[in-house]
Each structure stands twice: as C-alpha cells, then as structure tokens.
Design an enzyme around this catalytic site. Structure first.
Site, PDB file in Angstrom:
ATOM      1  N   LYS A  28       0.817  -1.213   0.000  1.00  0.00           N
ATOM      2  CA  LYS A  28       0.000   0.000   0.000  1.00  0.00           C
ATOM      3  C   LYS A  28       0.855   1.269   0.000  1.00  0.00           C
ATOM      4  O   LYS A  28       0.652   2.165  -0.820  1.00  0.00           O
ATOM      5  CB  LYS A  28      -0.936  -0.029   1.211  1.00  0.00           C
ATOM      6  CG  LYS A  28      -1.411   1.293   1.734  1.00  0.00           C
ATOM      7  CD  LYS A  28      -2.291   2.036   0.760  1.00  0.00           C
ATOM      8  CE  LYS A  28      -2.907   3.271   1.394  1.00  0.00           C
ATOM      9  NZ  LYS A  28      -1.953   4.249   1.913  1.00  0.00           N
ATOM     10  N   GLN A  64      -8.266   4.854  -9.224  1.00  0.00           N
ATOM     11  CA  GLN A  64      -8.170   4.668  -7.778  1.00  0.00           C
ATOM     12  C   GLN A  64      -8.493   5.959  -7.036  1.00  0.00           C
ATOM     13  O   GLN A  64      -9.226   5.950  -6.045  1.00  0.00           O
ATOM     14  CB  GLN A  64      -6.761   4.179  -7.426  1.00  0.00           C
ATOM     15  CG  GLN A  64      -6.607   3.626  -6.027  1.00  0.00           C
ATOM     16  CD  GLN A  64      -6.294   4.705  -4.994  1.00  0.00           C
ATOM     17  OE1 GLN A  64      -6.161   5.870  -5.288  1.00  0.00           O
ATOM     18  NE2 GLN A  64      -6.175   4.276  -3.753  1.00  0.00           N
TER      19      GLN A  64
END
Length: 293
Positions: A222, A279
């Site tokens: 991440k 995203q």
DNA sequence: GCCCAGGAGCAGC
DNA sequence: GCTGCTCATGGG
C-alpha cells in the site's frame, strides 16, 4: 488554459479538470492547510504557495511565470489531459461514472519523492489530520522556515541529508511517530546510502518499482503504491487501503469480503496504466459519501 | 474503557 | 502462502 500575470499574482485561467480543494483534500498530500473554502496554503519543493480557486480559474498568489514553469506546472500535473482520461475510463467502465462526475477535479500531484516516502510511512494506521500534524512537526523541527500565511507558519520538509545528519530513531519518536520511528530511519538510510534510487524507480516498471520500495522497513504494498503514484509518475499504481477495499468490494465483488491481493490483481488487469486515476476517483468518492451519510 | 485509523512485521500454522 | 496478533498515538 491560459496563464495570466496580475501584478505579483498569477492565474491559471480557463482551466478544466482542476479543483484545488479536491486535489489537496483527496488524501495524496499532507503538507497543506485550508484557509477558507477553495483557499489553501501548501508547502512543496522548498516553497510556500498560497492558492485559491476563483470563478475563472486558479490563482497562485505571489508567484511569477518562471516559478510556475519551473515548479507548479509539473507539481499540479498541468500537462496531462484529464478530460481524455476521464472519458476513456467512463467509456471503458460505466461503473466509474458517479465517482468521476463527483470528483472530476482531482489531479494527481507530482510530489517530491523523499517527502512522499516519509509521509506515507507515517500514514500507516493513522488518520489524515494526524498525519498532517506529524509532517508539520518534522518540518518544523528539521526544515527551513518558508513564511507564514493567515497566521500559520510553514516549514519545508527536510531533505534526506539533513535528517541523516541531525535526526535518528529517538528524534522521530519525539515527533510522535510511535512504532514507525525505526521505519522512518530505515527509509532515510536507504535513500542516503543509495540502496533506493529515485531515478531508477522512475524508469522501472511498476512491479520492480514496488518491489524496490518494499525493501525499506515499514513499506508494504500500500505505502509503496502511494509513493509510486504520487511521486514517481507510476500511473499504473493502485493503492488498496481499507476505503478502496470497501468500495471495490461494493462495485466489483458483489459486496463480498475480498482479500487485498485479489483486488490488487483485479485492478492491475482491469485498469492497467490508468489504475492510479481510477483509484483516486473511487477512493475520494467513497470517503466523501461516507462522511456525508 | 472501547474501537478504529489511506498498514506492515512477525510468528505460527 | 495465508491468518491473526501486535505495534504507538490520537480522536470519536
């Protein structure tokens, strides 16, 4: 788009696909403050910028054309055609339509690598206001003074050499970074000692880029994806955090609990080089929806 | 007090 | 390779 100078100020006029509030508040940047609606102060690239949205465009206060060309043009990603990206994404996948319509003013900033790396190491298991507070603290303690806007002082985020010489694990702990302190120090050493090389990360493919970043302690998929997307021009990066996970499960997995890895590989396959843009629209849309409900 | 936050390392299977 | 616990700190 037109660049106009008004005395000491500069305006990006007739600009589309650019909302200053959306772009700063969408969670990619932690070194700014909201002064008023559509009115922000931000520290980046060793400079302080006061920027506001008007009816006709974006005003950059106390900025000249040279500074715009050298710094802010790239920082705000002004040379990218977001209209065509949005058109492509909606045509490709109509499920993105709501998110893009609501959050169409988001641009992916081109932020400095080192500050972005440190900021997203700090970000793990923390909320955005507290991340901002810690970034401001480290800047205050180790960075150079940039000036003040609306009664608030701003400091540049220190460069790697400065932290290598003057900081350390205990110094980072004193900035309330908790268990992330040794991670931050490992990042400083990795960059200083050349194990992490920005130029290489920029030319790498996305997989190699992430893999190299994850050599740093405290950098997982991440954090590496965020650094790649927000500071290395890796537009295929698709950071999956708790918010994106929830949104993706709703939009693509029939609301079922789905492992992060499955979502990551689905996104890579489905969105490809446009993953980062998709995203950001989805992430910010999800957060805004949640805060209003 | 409890839970969670733009997660990741580590041990234990 | 996956699952669950833990990490320090602040806010609701």
């Amino acid at each position: 788009m037109k660049i106009k100078e008004y005395g000491k100020d500069l305006e990006i006029a007739e600009v589309s696909d650019f909302d200053i509030a959306q772009t700063l508040e969408c969670g990619q940047c932690f070194h700014f403050n909201r002064i008023d609606d559509h009115d922000y102060a931000l520290a980046a690239n060793g400079m302080l910028l006061h920027a506001a949205q008007t009816d006709t465009g974006i005003v950059l206060y106390d900025t000249d054309k040279g500074q715009y060309e050298n710094i802010w043009r790239s920082y705000f990603d002004m040379d990218r055609d977001y209209s065509s990206i949005k058109e492509y994404l909606v045509r490709y996948d109509s499920r993105l339509e709501d998110a893009i319509n609501a959050m169409g003013g988001v641009r992916i900033l081109n932020q400095e690598f080192f500050e972005t790396l440190m900021s997203f190491i700090i970000s793990q298991n923390k909320q955005i206001p507290h991340i901002k507070q810690i970034v401001a603290q480290i800047s205050h303690d180790y960075g150079t003074y940039l000036g003040d806007i609306a009664g608030q002082e701003y400091y540049a985020f220190p460069d790697c050499d400065t932290l290598y010489s003057n900081a350390g694990v205990e110094a980072f702990r004193a900035c309330k970074t908790g268990f992330r302190a040794p991670y931050l120090w490992d990042a400083v050493c990795s960059v200083k000692e050349g194990r992490i090389n920005e130029r290489r990360l920029r030319t790498d493919g996305i997989a190699e880029c992430l893999e190299e970043l994850m050599q740093i302690k405290g950098v997982g998929t991440k954090v590496a994806s965020c650094v790649a997307l927000f500071s290395l021009g890796q537009t295929a990066a698709f950071p999956v955090d708790v918010w994106i996970k929830r949104m993706m499960e709703q939009m693509y997995f029939d609301g079922r609990e789905t492992p992060k890895k499955v979502i990551e590989s689905f996104a890579a396959e489905h969105f490809g080089e446009y993953g980062g843009f998709a995203q950001q629209y989805i992430f910010y849309y999800g957060r805004e929806m949640s805060s209003k409900s």
